[in-house]
Design a protein around this motif. Structure first.
Motif, mmCIF file in Angstrom:
data_model
loop_
_atom_site.group_PDB
_atom_site.id
_atom_site.type_symbol
_atom_site.label_atom_id
_atom_site.label_comp_id
_atom_site.label_asym_id
_atom_site.label_seq_id
_atom_site.Cartn_x
_atom_site.Cartn_y
_atom_site.Cartn_z
ATOM 1 N N CYS A 163 0.823 -1.214 0.000
ATOM 2 C CA CYS A 163 0.000 0.000 0.000
ATOM 3 C C CYS A 163 0.852 1.257 0.000
ATOM 4 O O CYS A 163 0.333 2.367 -0.153
ATOM 5 C CB CYS A 163 -0.937 0.007 1.204
ATOM 6 S SG CYS A 163 -0.073 -0.054 2.791
ATOM 7 N N PHE A 188 2.213 2.096 -8.430
ATOM 8 C CA PHE A 188 1.377 2.732 -9.449
ATOM 9 C C PHE A 188 1.621 4.235 -9.555
ATOM 10 O O PHE A 188 0.953 4.912 -10.347
ATOM 11 C CB PHE A 188 -0.103 2.470 -9.153
ATOM 12 C CG PHE A 188 -0.461 1.011 -9.121
ATOM 13 C CD1 PHE A 188 -0.220 0.198 -10.217
ATOM 14 C CD2 PHE A 188 -1.014 0.433 -7.984
ATOM 15 C CE1 PHE A 188 -0.535 -1.150 -10.191
ATOM 16 C CE2 PHE A 188 -1.335 -0.916 -7.944
ATOM 17 C CZ PHE A 188 -1.087 -1.712 -9.056
ATOM 18 N N VAL A 214 -6.780 -2.054 -12.440
ATOM 19 C CA VAL A 214 -5.749 -1.043 -12.732
ATOM 20 C C VAL A 214 -4.556 -1.710 -13.399
ATOM 21 O O VAL A 214 -4.014 -1.216 -14.389
ATOM 22 C CB VAL A 214 -5.304 -0.335 -11.430
ATOM 23 C CG1 VAL A 214 -4.118 0.599 -11.700
ATOM 24 C CG2 VAL A 214 -6.459 0.444 -10.827
ATOM 25 N N THR A 269 -1.783 6.866 -3.482
ATOM 26 C CA THR A 269 -1.591 5.845 -4.512
ATOM 27 C C THR A 269 -0.486 4.880 -4.099
ATOM 28 O O THR A 269 0.593 5.323 -3.687
ATOM 29 C CB THR A 269 -1.202 6.498 -5.849
ATOM 30 O OG1 THR A 269 -2.186 7.448 -6.211
ATOM 31 C CG2 THR A 269 -1.058 5.453 -6.949
ATOM 32 N N GLU A 305 -8.381 -5.224 -5.353
ATOM 33 C CA GLU A 305 -8.895 -3.892 -5.668
ATOM 34 C C GLU A 305 -8.091 -3.195 -6.759
ATOM 35 O O GLU A 305 -8.589 -2.266 -7.401
ATOM 36 C CB GLU A 305 -8.931 -3.016 -4.412
ATOM 37 C CG GLU A 305 -7.557 -2.765 -3.806
ATOM 38 C CD GLU A 305 -7.632 -2.084 -2.446
ATOM 39 O OE1 GLU A 305 -6.914 -1.085 -2.249
ATOM 40 O OE2 GLU A 305 -8.407 -2.550 -1.596
ATOM 41 N N ASN A 306 -6.850 -3.645 -6.973
ATOM 42 C CA ASN A 306 -6.007 -3.034 -8.007
ATOM 43 C C ASN A 306 -5.863 -3.921 -9.244
ATOM 44 O O ASN A 306 -5.068 -3.619 -10.131
ATOM 45 C CB ASN A 306 -4.614 -2.728 -7.446
ATOM 46 C CG ASN A 306 -4.634 -1.561 -6.473
ATOM 47 O OD1 ASN A 306 -5.315 -0.564 -6.686
ATOM 48 N ND2 ASN A 306 -3.901 -1.691 -5.384
ATOM 49 N N VAL A 329 -0.948 -8.909 -7.212
ATOM 50 C CA VAL A 329 -1.553 -7.609 -6.948
ATOM 51 C C VAL A 329 -2.862 -7.790 -6.180
ATOM 52 O O VAL A 329 -3.519 -8.828 -6.307
ATOM 53 C CB VAL A 329 -1.783 -6.863 -8.288
ATOM 54 C CG1 VAL A 329 -2.794 -7.580 -9.142
ATOM 55 C CG2 VAL A 329 -2.168 -5.409 -8.084
#
Length: 446
Positions: free
Chosen positions: A56, A68, A104, A64, A100-101, A97
């Protein structure tokens, strides 16, 4: 295939495989292919890589996750993926990953045309995430493109500047010893405080090293270590080499790494990483000229001045011929800086042709491309209104191509026809200074 439930290690399908490897990647890999295969043995090993990317970014201090965070408007993890993709003998790259990402990460892979990537859902800790990545490589699942490798590389998603030579060293050492990892000398002395906050003792810095990434393992060794790993180690441990030693009695071979193996950890590291990227893509300039014989004199002088003044930069020149074959090779070799020279012409035909070639090549997908359109004009013959019209035209082109990550700027230089033959390198030295100032001022990416 959709991402699995939390804790699942099933790879996420990314749709049809993107078309073949970029020419630049092929060229870069080809030069090392023979040496790599010689060191890896007569039969190349099956090598895969696992990238834990579920952090995180608490220490970064930004909302962010650091993997990322953008560098030149491109996510940090994309640079790391590119570094691994350029190594032809790494067959699979597993990115671990968080759920939630996941979307992305998929969009990053699609946008930057990354290849050989599989996604796996992360665990709640670093070791659990790595374990999920290893399970994805170990399990023979239906419709899964992954296969069990002989050697697995574990590398941080936020170490973007790893080179093939260090990857080759740790893989070769892991083949012989079972495990290997990159190390660096300690910068600061390590001390141990007592319970009351006072110095208890310090370590002799010369006898210790900092453990870095990449690390490589015989797959069976590291997978067995994780299968036996205690819950405590899975929750609080961070060192993979220690797990191989503790659970499989495998002593890792330590390989001296380079200074650029550092990990992007804090916000200031993003600026340092951006500086490194800028320096790397600024090492070559290509001077593009038209094919008219009378104009070669000025172009040649400009090229010579650039070579003498920018002695740390490779300067090449090419004619913008109709076929553009020579220019295509320069583009494949990953040149990101172009000076388009126009002598005694007020139109942008040559520059437009160059821009079209650059757009078709998709060179700007990964890095910004800079184009400086230089026009040598006799201001006595060209009315001021026409000069302003040219400037406005360049500005409009610049707005359009900027959307495709191409940075265009123009430079108009007074160049009386009667004095052409008297121009020397010293005259063009002043032009060169104007050129570099014009090229750097409007381009934050440089």
């Amino acid at each position: 295939m959709e991402a699995g439930p939390p804790g699942s290690s099933r790879p996420t399908e990314l749709g049809p495989c993107l078309s073949g490897q970029r020419g630049a990647d092929q060229a870069a890999s080809a030069s090392l292919q023979s040496a790599a295969r010689a060191q890896l043995g007569r039969h190349p090993l099956a090598v895969a890589a696992v990238l834990p990317a579920g952090g995180c970014g608490e220490r970064m201090g930004v909302p962010t996750p650091k993997q990322f965070c953008p560098i030149l408007e491109r996510p940090l993890i994309s640079y790391t993926l590119q570094a691994l993709e350029r190594v032809f003998w790494i067959k699979d790259i597993v990115v671990v990953v968080t759920g939630e990402n996941m979307e992305v990460m998929k969009s990053i892979i699609q946008k930057y045309q990354h290849k050989r990537i599989s996604l796996v859902e992360a665990g709640v800790t670093r070791h659990r995430s790595i374990f999920n990545g290893l399970k994805a490589l170990a399990e023979d699942q239906l419709n899964c493109k992954l296969s069990k490798p002989e050697i697995v590389i574990i590398h941080d998603a936020v170490r973007p500047f790893v080179e093939e030579d260090i990857l080759l060293k740790v893989v070769t050492a892991a083949k012989e010893h079972g495990a290997a990892g990159a190390i660096r000398p300690l910068v600061s002395t390590v001390i141990s405080p007592s319970a009351d906050g006072c110095l208890d003792h310090s370590l002799e810095r010369a006898r210790h090293r900092a453990s870095e990434m990449p690390q490589a393992f015989l797959f069976d060794v590291i997978y067995e270590a994780y299968q036996q790993c205690s819950d405590y180690d899975l929750e609080f441990g961070t060192e993979c080499l220690q797990l191989a030693l503790k659970y499989c009695c495998t002593k890792a071979k330590l390989v001296e790494g380079s200074p650029d193996l550092w990990k992007v950890t804090y916000k200031r590291d993003l600026y340092a990483a951006e500086s490194i990227v800028k320096e790397r893509i600024s090492q070559e300039v290509c001077v593009i000229t038209d094919t008219k014989e009378d104009n070669k004199h000025v172009s040649h002088l400009l090229e010579e001045v650039l070579k003498s003044e920018l002695n740390h930069v490779k300067v090449t020149s090419e004619a913008l011929c109709h076929a553009g074959r020579d220019l295509q090779q320069i583009i494949l070799d990953q040149c990101y800086n172009f000076v388009c020279v126009n002598v005694m012409t007020s139109d942008l035909q040559e520059t437009q042709k160059l821009l079209s070639i650059l757009e078709e090549s998709h060179l700007s997908i990964l890095y910004p491309v800079v184009v400086v359109s230089v026009h040598f004009l006799d201001f006595k013959l060209v009315p001021p209104s026409q000069k302003m019209e040219n400037l406005m035209q360049i500005r409009e082109f610049a707005k359009e191509v900027k959307k495709r990550n191409i940075w265009l700027c123009g430079l108009l230089i007074s160049y009386p026809q009667l004095e052409q033959q008297q121009w020397s390198g010293q005259d063009l030295l002043q032009v060169q200074h104007q050129l570099l100032e014009q090229a750097h001022q409007p381009l934050p990416c440089r």
